[in-house]
Scaffold this active site. Sequence first.
Site, PDB file in Angstrom:
ATOM      1  N   SER A 177      40.632  41.698  38.711  1.00  0.00           N
ATOM      2  CA  SER A 177      41.673  42.317  37.712  1.00  0.00           C
ATOM      3  C   SER A 177      42.976  42.513  38.184  1.00  0.00           C
ATOM      4  O   SER A 177      43.323  42.106  39.412  1.00  0.00           O
ATOM      5  CB  SER A 177      40.757  43.826  37.517  1.00  0.00           C
ATOM      6  OG  SER A 177      41.548  44.644  38.540  1.00  0.00           O
ATOM      7  N   VAL A 178      43.788  43.113  36.947  1.00  0.00           N
ATOM      8  CA  VAL A 178      45.195  43.286  37.383  1.00  0.00           C
ATOM      9  C   VAL A 178      45.389  44.332  38.142  1.00  0.00           C
ATOM     10  O   VAL A 178      46.407  44.346  38.847  1.00  0.00           O
ATOM     11  CB  VAL A 178      45.797  43.692  36.013  1.00  0.00           C
ATOM     12  CG1 VAL A 178      45.354  45.277  35.621  1.00  0.00           C
ATOM     13  CG2 VAL A 178      47.214  43.650  36.031  1.00  0.00           C
ATOM     14  N   LYS A 179      44.492  45.050  38.901  1.00  0.00           N
ATOM     15  CA  LYS A 179      44.690  46.313  39.672  1.00  0.00           C
ATOM     16  C   LYS A 179      44.931  45.669  41.108  1.00  0.00           C
ATOM     17  O   LYS A 179      45.230  46.531  42.106  1.00  0.00           O
ATOM     18  CB  LYS A 179      43.453  47.178  39.683  1.00  0.00           C
ATOM     19  CG  LYS A 179      43.263  47.876  38.507  1.00  0.00           C
ATOM     20  CD  LYS A 179      44.750  48.840  37.846  1.00  0.00           C
ATOM     21  CE  LYS A 179      44.121  49.782  36.909  1.00  0.00           C
ATOM     22  NZ  LYS A 179      45.368  50.770  36.346  1.00  0.00           N
ATOM     23  N   ASP A 180      44.536  44.454  41.439  1.00  0.00           N
ATOM     24  CA  ASP A 180      44.866  44.052  42.697  1.00  0.00           C
ATOM     25  C   ASP A 180      46.057  43.966  43.105  1.00  0.00           C
ATOM     26  O   ASP A 180      46.498  44.301  44.174  1.00  0.00           O
ATOM     27  CB  ASP A 180      44.301  42.476  42.681  1.00  0.00           C
ATOM     28  CG  ASP A 180      42.971  42.445  42.733  1.00  0.00           C
ATOM     29  OD1 ASP A 180      42.110  43.095  42.489  1.00  0.00           O
ATOM     30  OD2 ASP A 180      42.558  40.957  42.676  1.00  0.00           O
TER      31      ASP A 180
END
Length: 327
Positions: A42-45
């Site tokens: 995910s982008v949240k990494d």
Amino acid sequence: MMYLNHISEAIGNTPLAKLNKVTAGVEATILAKVEYFNPGNSVKDRMAVKMIEDAEKAGILKPGGTIIEGTSGNTGMGLALAASARGYKCIFTLTDKQSPEKINILKAVGADVIVCPTNVAPEDPQSYYSVAKRLNREIPNSFYPNQYDNLSNTAAHYATTGPEIWEQTEGKVTHFACGVGTGGTICGISKYLKEQNPAIKSIGLDTYGSVFKKYKETGIFDKNEIYPYKTEGIGEDILPKNVDFDLIDLFIKVTDKDGALMTRRLAKEEGLFVGWSCGTAVHGALEYAKENLTKDDVLVILLPDHGTRYLAKIYNDDWMRAEGYIE
């Protein structure tokens, strides 16, 4: 030998992929920024690592500490990956609307998970915000990143995702679309892109039951706009500090059903096995594109996460029928 010192070093430089079949009736070039290529899918990494690094530099997060965060799942995964390399423990609070896959994934990477009720006010002691804050007060040597108000969130995307999109499109991007939850992704990217070309339009995708669209258009925080919705990871019943409304040109609301159906279409027609809010972003952005964009425009839509988070829900025919989304 070529190797990474830790898997978190693989974060970033995700691909742009052209959408071809779901874009019928759209003249513009539509590109998807596919963030499930990050190691935590995910982008949240990106922002998870940035929040940890900045906390370490500030002396807030110390060796052997515990990271405590309220999350819809993906931020927790990013934090857990980064924490494993640094020797931190993790405790995450989630709402009970989150998919069982997200809960199991977080447990699999060593986190403790506390499930909290969805249908309570943010200030309620049972809310996932409140529980995370309380645990931070009670547990010694703990760190509460608070992704909603921690501006390292926005800074991560200003430093990485925005420049990637600009370089990958060779500066030809004219519009950017992204779901809005904490606001860090859309605002960090939009800030960078608008600095390169102020004419670029930024489109925020919102859910029914969330406050963002009305607040942008009227300046009114309307509690009557707040009600439970199914879509995970976007929309809010608060105004996070990472949401800079001056950087977002307009908001489009998308129903739970329309987002879910487009998510399934992306898997079947484009080979993109993505998460629910990805379908929300594509559905809303394409509705805008049909009415407003020409063949000379280039629209980039950010797809935040992977479909494995949603196997029990939108990729489950029985669940979809029970919700009335399919017959």
